[in-house]
Scaffold this motif. Structure first.
Motif, PDB file in Angstrom:
ATOM      1  N   MET A   7       1.019   0.784   2.745  1.00 28.69           N
ATOM      2  CA  MET A   7       0.348   1.311   3.567  1.00 28.69           C
ATOM      3  C   MET A   7       1.254   1.445   4.899  1.00 28.69           C
ATOM      4  N   PRO A   8       1.205   2.577   5.632  1.00 26.51           N
ATOM      5  CA  PRO A   8       2.033   2.540   6.901  1.00 26.51           C
ATOM      6  C   PRO A   8       1.950   1.184   7.695  1.00 26.51           C
ATOM      7  N   GLU A   9       2.831   0.773   8.275  1.00 18.81           N
ATOM      8  CA  GLU A   9       2.482  -0.414   9.245  1.00 18.81           C
ATOM      9  C   GLU A   9       2.240   0.041  10.455  1.00 18.81           C
ATOM     10  N   VAL A  10       1.475  -0.974  11.274  1.00 20.42           N
ATOM     11  CA  VAL A  10       1.245  -0.713  12.834  1.00 20.42           C
ATOM     12  C   VAL A  10       2.597  -1.527  13.403  1.00 20.42           C
ATOM     13  N   SER A  11       3.216  -0.575  13.937  1.00 14.27           N
ATOM     14  CA  SER A  11       4.436  -1.001  14.449  1.00 14.27           C
ATOM     15  C   SER A  11       4.469  -1.581  15.975  1.00 14.27           C
ATOM     16  N   LYS A  12       3.367  -1.308  16.705  1.00 16.77           N
ATOM     17  CA  LYS A  12       3.211  -1.731  17.822  1.00 16.77           C
ATOM     18  C   LYS A  12       1.824  -1.503  18.214  1.00 16.77           C
ATOM     19  N   CYS A  13       1.110  -2.634  18.962  1.00 19.95           N
ATOM     20  CA  CYS A  13      -0.227  -2.313  19.509  1.00 19.95           C
ATOM     21  C   CYS A  13      -0.203  -2.792  20.864  1.00 19.95           C
ATOM     22  N   ALA A  14      -0.651  -2.155  21.754  1.00 17.80           N
ATOM     23  CA  ALA A  14      -0.883  -2.257  23.252  1.00 17.80           C
ATOM     24  C   ALA A  14      -2.173  -2.768  23.670  1.00 17.80           C
ATOM     25  N   HIS A  27      -2.007  -7.872  13.714  1.00 16.06           N
ATOM     26  CA  HIS A  27      -1.870  -9.058  12.616  1.00 16.06           C
ATOM     27  C   HIS A  27      -3.342  -9.100  11.690  1.00 16.06           C
ATOM     28  N   ALA A  28      -4.104  -7.798  11.902  1.00 15.67           N
ATOM     29  CA  ALA A  28      -5.163  -7.513  10.924  1.00 15.67           C
ATOM     30  C   ALA A  28      -4.455  -7.201   9.328  1.00 15.67           C
ATOM     31  N   ARG A  29      -5.333  -7.670   8.626  1.00 11.21           N
ATOM     32  CA  ARG A  29      -4.655  -7.188   7.298  1.00 11.21           C
ATOM     33  C   ARG A  29      -4.584  -5.720   7.079  1.00 11.21           C
ATOM     34  N   ALA A  30      -5.467  -4.868   7.465  1.00 10.17           N
ATOM     35  CA  ALA A  30      -5.433  -3.270   7.701  1.00 10.17           C
ATOM     36  C   ALA A  30      -6.411  -3.052   8.642  1.00 10.17           C
ATOM     37  N   ILE A  31      -6.115  -1.801   9.363  1.00 10.03           N
ATOM     38  CA  ILE A  31      -6.828  -1.365  10.361  1.00 10.03           C
ATOM     39  C   ILE A  31      -7.398  -0.102   9.992  1.00 10.03           C
ATOM     40  N   THR A  32      -8.608   0.384  10.287  1.00 12.70           N
ATOM     41  CA  THR A  32      -9.137   2.032  10.239  1.00 12.70           C
ATOM     42  C   THR A  32      -9.099   2.669  11.506  1.00 12.70           C
ATOM     43  N   ALA A  37     -13.801  12.486  19.039  1.00 16.53           N
ATOM     44  CA  ALA A  37     -12.751  13.114  20.136  1.00 16.53           C
ATOM     45  C   ALA A  37     -11.505  12.740  20.099  1.00 16.53           C
ATOM     46  N   ASP A  38     -11.397  10.979  19.814  1.00 17.01           N
ATOM     47  CA  ASP A  38     -10.276  10.509  19.865  1.00 17.01           C
ATOM     48  C   ASP A  38     -10.077   9.584  18.660  1.00 17.01           C
ATOM     49  N   PRO A  39      -8.823   9.499  18.339  1.00 21.50           N
ATOM     50  CA  PRO A  39      -8.319   8.552  17.052  1.00 21.50           C
ATOM     51  C   PRO A  39      -8.671   7.103  17.424  1.00 21.50           C
ATOM     52  N   ASP A  40      -9.922   6.736  17.764  1.00 24.34           N
ATOM     53  CA  ASP A  40      -9.849   5.161  18.232  1.00 24.34           C
ATOM     54  C   ASP A  40      -9.464   4.166  16.985  1.00 24.34           C
ATOM     55  N   CYS A  41      -9.158   3.109  17.211  1.00 20.97           N
ATOM     56  CA  CYS A  41      -8.935   2.009  16.183  1.00 20.97           C
ATOM     57  C   CYS A  41     -10.377   1.221  16.287  1.00 20.97           C
ATOM     58  N   ASP A  42     -10.960   1.583  14.819  1.00 21.47           N
ATOM     59  CA  ASP A  42     -12.255   0.941  14.588  1.00 21.47           C
ATOM     60  C   ASP A  42     -12.102  -0.454  14.394  1.00 21.47           C
ATOM     61  N   THR A  43     -10.877  -1.081  14.169  1.00 20.56           N
ATOM     62  CA  THR A  43     -10.992  -2.507  13.922  1.00 20.56           C
ATOM     63  C   THR A  43     -10.912  -3.359  15.074  1.00 20.56           C
ATOM     64  N   PHE A  44     -10.761  -2.640  16.244  1.00 24.50           N
ATOM     65  CA  PHE A  44     -10.506  -3.355  17.609  1.00 24.50           C
ATOM     66  C   PHE A  44     -11.704  -4.084  17.918  1.00 24.50           C
ATOM     67  N   PHE A  45     -11.818  -5.535  18.187  1.00 24.97           N
ATOM     68  CA  PHE A  45     -12.831  -5.945  18.934  1.00 24.97           C
ATOM     69  C   PHE A  45     -12.216  -7.378  19.553  1.00 24.97           C
ATOM     70  N   THR A  46     -12.884  -7.636  20.402  1.00 24.15           N
ATOM     71  CA  THR A  46     -12.330  -8.947  21.306  1.00 24.15           C
ATOM     72  C   THR A  46     -13.065 -10.099  20.549  1.00 24.15           C
ATOM     73  N   ASN A  47     -12.178 -11.171  20.632  1.00 23.85           N
ATOM     74  CA  ASN A  47     -12.490 -12.562  20.285  1.00 23.85           C
ATOM     75  C   ASN A  47     -11.275 -13.578  20.294  1.00 23.85           C
ATOM     76  N   ALA A  57      -0.150  -5.643  10.324  1.00 21.12           N
ATOM     77  CA  ALA A  57      -1.070  -4.803   9.824  1.00 21.12           C
ATOM     78  C   ALA A  57      -0.710  -3.343   9.028  1.00 21.12           C
ATOM     79  N   GLY A  58      -1.543  -3.060   8.327  1.00 18.33           N
ATOM     80  CA  GLY A  58      -1.345  -1.777   7.704  1.00 18.33           C
ATOM     81  C   GLY A  58      -2.456  -0.901   8.172  1.00 18.33           C
ATOM     82  N   VAL A  59      -2.133   0.473   7.805  1.00 19.23           N
ATOM     83  CA  VAL A  59      -3.327   1.317   8.404  1.00 19.23           C
ATOM     84  C   VAL A  59      -4.117   1.722   6.713  1.00 19.23           C
ATOM     85  N   GLY A  60      -5.106   1.066   6.774  1.00 16.71           N
ATOM     86  CA  GLY A  60      -6.015   1.269   5.666  1.00 16.71           C
ATOM     87  C   GLY A  60      -6.509   2.421   5.400  1.00 16.71           C
TER      88      GLY A  60
END
Length: 96
Positions: A7-14, A27-32, A37-47, A57-60
């Motif tokens: 999988m392509p890796e997530v090289s940086k996340c702000a 550091h997720a196993r994979a993101i979606t 309208a925008d390419p949102d990171c569906d894996t994002f959540f606060t905790n 992380a990779g792009v699943g």
């Protein structure tokens, strides 16, 4: 059973408020990457309870059909970056 895939890796996340973010790295196993309208990171959540930070992380999956890197709903980019666009956390590597 652990499945190894390329999988392509997530090289940086702000998205520093994300549970999977540590030191600007995802550091997720994979993101979606979601559609709309925008390419949102569906894996994002606060905790504040996420503690694993040893993997990158990779792009699943990618739902952005019009992205030049989308190949059958999978990302074909070498790597991507996730960052802020307005109030959203988006794939900054998205290319129409």
């Amino acid at each position: 059973m652990i499945i190894a895939t390329d999988m392509p890796e997530v090289s940086k996340c702000a998205a520093t408020q994300c549970a999977y973010n540590a030191d600007d790295a995802c550091h997720a196993r994979a993101i979606t990457i979601g559609d709309g309208a925008d390419p949102d990171c569906d894996t994002f959540f606060t905790n504040s309870k996420h503690t694993r930070s040893s993997r990158t992380a990779g792009v699943g999956a990618c739902k952005m059909e019009d992205c030049k890197f989308n190949d059958d709903f999978e990302c074909s980019a070498e790597s991507i970056q996730v960052g802020h666009t307005g109030k959203s956390n988006n794939c900054l590597s998205y290319t129409h």
